[in-house]
Write an enzyme that holds these catalytic residues in place. Sequence first.
Site, PDB file in Angstrom:
ATOM      1  CG  ASP A 141      11.977   8.912  17.572  1.00  0.00           C
ATOM      2  OD1 ASP A 141      11.467   8.658  16.654  1.00  0.00           O
ATOM      3  OD2 ASP A 141      12.174   8.705  18.173  1.00  0.00           O
ATOM      4  CG  PHE A 142      10.602  16.769  19.222  1.00  0.00           C
ATOM      5  CD1 PHE A 142      10.088  17.339  20.574  1.00  0.00           C
ATOM      6  CD2 PHE A 142      10.258  18.215  18.467  1.00  0.00           C
ATOM      7  CE1 PHE A 142       9.080  18.820  20.948  1.00  0.00           C
ATOM      8  CE2 PHE A 142       9.003  19.223  18.913  1.00  0.00           C
ATOM      9  CZ  PHE A 142       9.325  19.710  20.299  1.00  0.00           C
ATOM     10  N   GLY A 143       9.899  15.755  16.377  1.00  0.00           N
ATOM     11  CA  GLY A 143       8.628  16.277  14.590  1.00  0.00           C
ATOM     12  C   GLY A 143       6.869  15.603  14.275  1.00  0.00           C
ATOM     13  CG  PHE A 144       6.157  10.897  14.222  1.00  0.00           C
ATOM     14  CD1 PHE A 144       5.800  10.541  11.967  1.00  0.00           C
ATOM     15  CD2 PHE A 144       5.515   9.990  14.379  1.00  0.00           C
ATOM     16  CE1 PHE A 144       4.358   9.520  12.496  1.00  0.00           C
ATOM     17  CE2 PHE A 144       4.460   9.144  14.615  1.00  0.00           C
ATOM     18  CZ  PHE A 144       4.454   8.939  13.153  1.00  0.00           C
ATOM     19  CG  ASP A 145       6.284  11.557  19.476  1.00  0.00           C
ATOM     20  OD1 ASP A 145       5.035  10.982  18.521  1.00  0.00           O
ATOM     21  OD2 ASP A 145       7.087  11.561  20.169  1.00  0.00           O
ATOM     22  CG  LEU A 195       2.604 -15.920 -13.596  1.00  0.00           C
ATOM     23  CD1 LEU A 195       3.206 -14.981 -13.664  1.00  0.00           C
ATOM     24  CD2 LEU A 195       1.547 -15.922 -14.794  1.00  0.00           C
ATOM     25  CD  GLU A 205       2.794  -6.793 -15.135  1.00  0.00           C
ATOM     26  OE1 GLU A 205       2.153  -6.240 -14.991  1.00  0.00           O
ATOM     27  OE2 GLU A 205       3.183  -7.874 -13.804  1.00  0.00           O
ATOM     28  CE  LYS A 233       7.970 -15.386 -10.460  1.00  0.00           C
ATOM     29  NZ  LYS A 233       8.682 -15.296  -9.102  1.00  0.00           N
ATOM     30  CG  ASP A 277      11.977 -13.717  -3.772  1.00  0.00           C
ATOM     31  OD1 ASP A 277      10.895 -14.742  -3.623  1.00  0.00           O
ATOM     32  OD2 ASP A 277      13.267 -14.319  -3.472  1.00  0.00           O
ATOM     33  NE  ARG A 311      -0.431 -17.730  -6.490  1.00  0.00           N
ATOM     34  CZ  ARG A 311       0.774 -17.427  -7.499  1.00  0.00           C
ATOM     35  NH1 ARG A 311       1.394 -18.131  -7.229  1.00  0.00           N
ATOM     36  NH2 ARG A 311       0.593 -17.299  -7.484  1.00  0.00           N
ATOM     37  CE1 TYR A 359       0.204 -10.083  -9.268  1.00  0.00           C
ATOM     38  CE2 TYR A 359       1.925  -9.681  -8.210  1.00  0.00           C
ATOM     39  CZ  TYR A 359       1.406 -10.515  -8.323  1.00  0.00           C
ATOM     40  OH  TYR A 359       1.289 -11.263  -7.395  1.00  0.00           O
ATOM     41  CE  LYS A 389       0.700 -10.433 -15.263  1.00  0.00           C
ATOM     42  NZ  LYS A 389       0.601  -8.944 -14.266  1.00  0.00           N
ATOM     43  CE  LYS A 391      11.800 -17.601 -10.638  1.00  0.00           C
ATOM     44  NZ  LYS A 391      11.601 -18.865 -10.092  1.00  0.00           N
ATOM     45  CB  CYS A 427      13.052 -50.881  -1.901  1.00  0.00           C
ATOM     46  SG  CYS A 427      12.271 -49.600  -0.995  1.00  0.00           S
ATOM     47  CB  CYS A 485      10.237 -53.431   1.742  1.00  0.00           C
ATOM     48  SG  CYS A 485       9.623 -52.971   0.556  1.00  0.00           S
ATOM     49  CB  CYS A 493      10.233 -50.006  -4.162  1.00  0.00           C
ATOM     50  SG  CYS A 493       9.665 -51.369  -3.845  1.00  0.00           S
ATOM     51  CB  CYS A 517       6.893 -50.484   0.133  1.00  0.00           C
ATOM     52  SG  CYS A 517       9.022 -49.348   0.597  1.00  0.00           S
TER      53      CYS A 517
END
Length: 671
Positions: free
Chosen positions: A34-38, A84, A113, A115, A117, A136, A225, A288, A312, A406, A409, A424, A430
Amino acid sequence: MSPEEAKKRIKALLAEIKQHNYNYYVLAMPTINDFGFDKLLEELIALEKQFPEFADPDSPTQKVGGFITKEFKTVQHKWPMLSLGNTYSEQELLDFDQRVKKAIGDNFEYVCELKFDGLSMSLTYEDGKLARAVTRGDGVQGDEVTPNVRTIHSIPKRLDEGNYPQHFEIRGEVFMHLKAFERLNEERIENGEIPYANPRNFASGTIKLQDSSEVAKRPLDSFMYFLYTDKLLFKTHWESLQAVKSWGFPVNSHSKLCTDITEVLAFINKWDKERYNLSYDIDGIVVKVNNYSQQQELGFTAKSPRWAIAYKFKAEQVETELLSVSYQVGRTGAVTPVANLKPVLLAGTTVKRATLHNANEILRLDLHEGDSVYVEKGGEIIPKIISVNPAKRKPDAEPIVYRTTCPACGTTLERKEGEAAFYCPNDEGCPPQIVGKMQHFIDRKAMNIDGLGDETIDTLYQKGFIKHISDLYTLYQHSDELKLLGRFGEKSINNMLDGIELSKKMPFEKVLFGLGIRYVGQTVAKKLVQHFKTIEKLKIASFDELITAEEIGERIANSILEYFNDENHKEEIEKLKNHGLQFVAEEKELNLQSEKLAGKSFIISGVFENYSRDELKDIIEQNNGKILSSISTKLSYIVGGNNMGPAKLEKAQKLNIPIISAGELLEMLNQ
C-alpha cells in the site's frame, strides 16, 4: 522537469498504476504494498497539478464511479447480438463441419476461442473514446450500463492514437477471476452477509447495480472477441483479433487458428482438461469460420449465425433423491412434469427441482418413487435428470405414472398424434393458461408494456380485474378500485395505464406474436404479416394458402387454422381491434424507381467488389423485384458474386436457374 519529460512520466505512471489496480482488484495478487502504491499516486497527483494540460480524464487520481443510475436506458443494437447454437458432442461438431463444407467448399479455416462464463457486452467507440456500453438484453436491444463499465480496469476508456475507424463496435464478455471471487465471498461471510453462488451471477448482478462507485469496488474483468464496423477493414476474424489487441483491447491469448476440424477437436480436448488451470471459468469452446466473406455466404438463422457454433463441455453431475413429481401448466396448455429433489449443490447453485420434459421422459428414465437420480445442468443452466441409480431403488417403490387430468382445472388431458406433450384443452377456463397468455402478451419481445410485470398480471387476475388480454385495455375504468388494493400507488397505476395505451402503437407482427398462437414465434409472426398483410386475410386463409407463405409448414398451418376456428379467439381479436391495436402491416416506404423487375424474384449470393448485398437488395426492391430466402422453381435469378456457396450453385444448376452478375443485373435495368 521539462513539459516533454512530464508528459512521458505521467503516461508511464498511468500504465503502472493501472497494472497495479488490475493485479489487486481483479487477480487478487498485488505486486506492490500500500505504501509503494500511495507514493506512485502522490507523484501522479503532483505532476497533473503542475502540468494540467497532460492530465487524463480517466486518470486513477479522479474519483472512480459515483454515478447513480435510477434506471437503465434501453438501447437498440445496431448489429443484433445473436446467441450461438450449442453442441455437446464431437459428432454434432462434425455435422456442423459438413454443413459448412456443403455451403462454401473445403477451402476455409476456423478460429477457436475459449467460451467465457460471464456477461455479454457491446462497446461503442467514437473517435477512440468509449461512448456507450450495452448489455445483450434480448439480442435486439439491451440496457445501457456505460458508467458501470467505465469502472472495469481492463476496458480502455480512451484509445491511444492508432489505425482504428472513427466509429466501431466491439463485443466481449465481462467476468470475474476465481481468486477475486473467493476473496470477496470470504469478506461477505466475515461481515455476516450471504455469499454469492458463482462468479457469473456476481458479474451479472454487479453490472446492474445503480451506483457505479459500488461497481468500482467489485473486481470485474473482460475479454473482447468480435469487431463490427460499417465498412469491412479486415478479410478474416483472426486479423481483426490481432488488430483490436494492438489498439489496446484485452484479447484472450489462448485463441487458435485451425486449418480443419481435426485441429478444432484437438483444441477442444486440450482445454477440456486444462480449463481447471485457468484463473476464470469457461464452459466450452466457440468455433468460428475465419473468413468474413465466407461468414456472409453462410448467413444466419433467426437466432444464430450459421458460421459459428459453441461446443459445451460435459456438465457436472450429482446424485440426489427424488422426493416427488409435480406438474406445471404453461400458457399453451402444455403440462410439464417437474421433479422435486432433495437439495444438492450443482455447478455453484443449490438445485431443488429439475425438469422431466414430458411423459415419454418419465418412461425413458423408468422413474420410481424415492429413486436416487443423477442430475446435471443442461447447457449448465437448466437442471435435468440424466439417469436413475437402480441399485439404490427400494423393492416396493411404485413407478411414477403421468397424470391424466390438468392439475389446475381438472380437465382431462389430451395428446395430439406425433407430439410428446399432453395438453389441457380448457384454454379459456384454466387459470395458469389465462395468466400465462397475458404474461406472454405484455412481454418485452411481444407488446413490451412498461409498468406491467408477471406478478402484477397474476394479482390483477386473482382480484378479478382481468380475465382476457382485451381486459388490459379497460383497466383505466378501474383506477380508483386499484388504489384501494394497497399494492399499487398512484404513480405505478399511471405508469401502467400509460404503458398499456402506448402499446396500441406496436406493429402488427408484435400483436400477432403476443396473441400466443401455438408455434407462432417472433420470426413466424413476421413472415405471416409480410405475406398476408392484414388479420382479416390471415383469419380466412386456407391450409393451402398458409403453407405458401415462407417458413410456414403443416404443423404451423394447422395450429393457425385451429386458433381461428375458435369463436372466442375471433371475438377477442375484434375487441382488441376496437381498442385500437394494429392488425394491418406497416407498409415500408419504398422509393420505387421503376417496374422493370416486376414479377421477377432474386437471391443474392457471394461477395461483390462494388456493392454490398444490402445495396443490391435495395436496387432490386426499388425496381419492384422480390427477394426470396431459398432456392426453388419460383426463383427467377441468382445474383452471384465471388465465393458463392457450392451447395447453392449445385441446386441452381439442377433447377436451371440463371446465375447473373451484379453488372448483368444493372444491364437489365438499363434496357
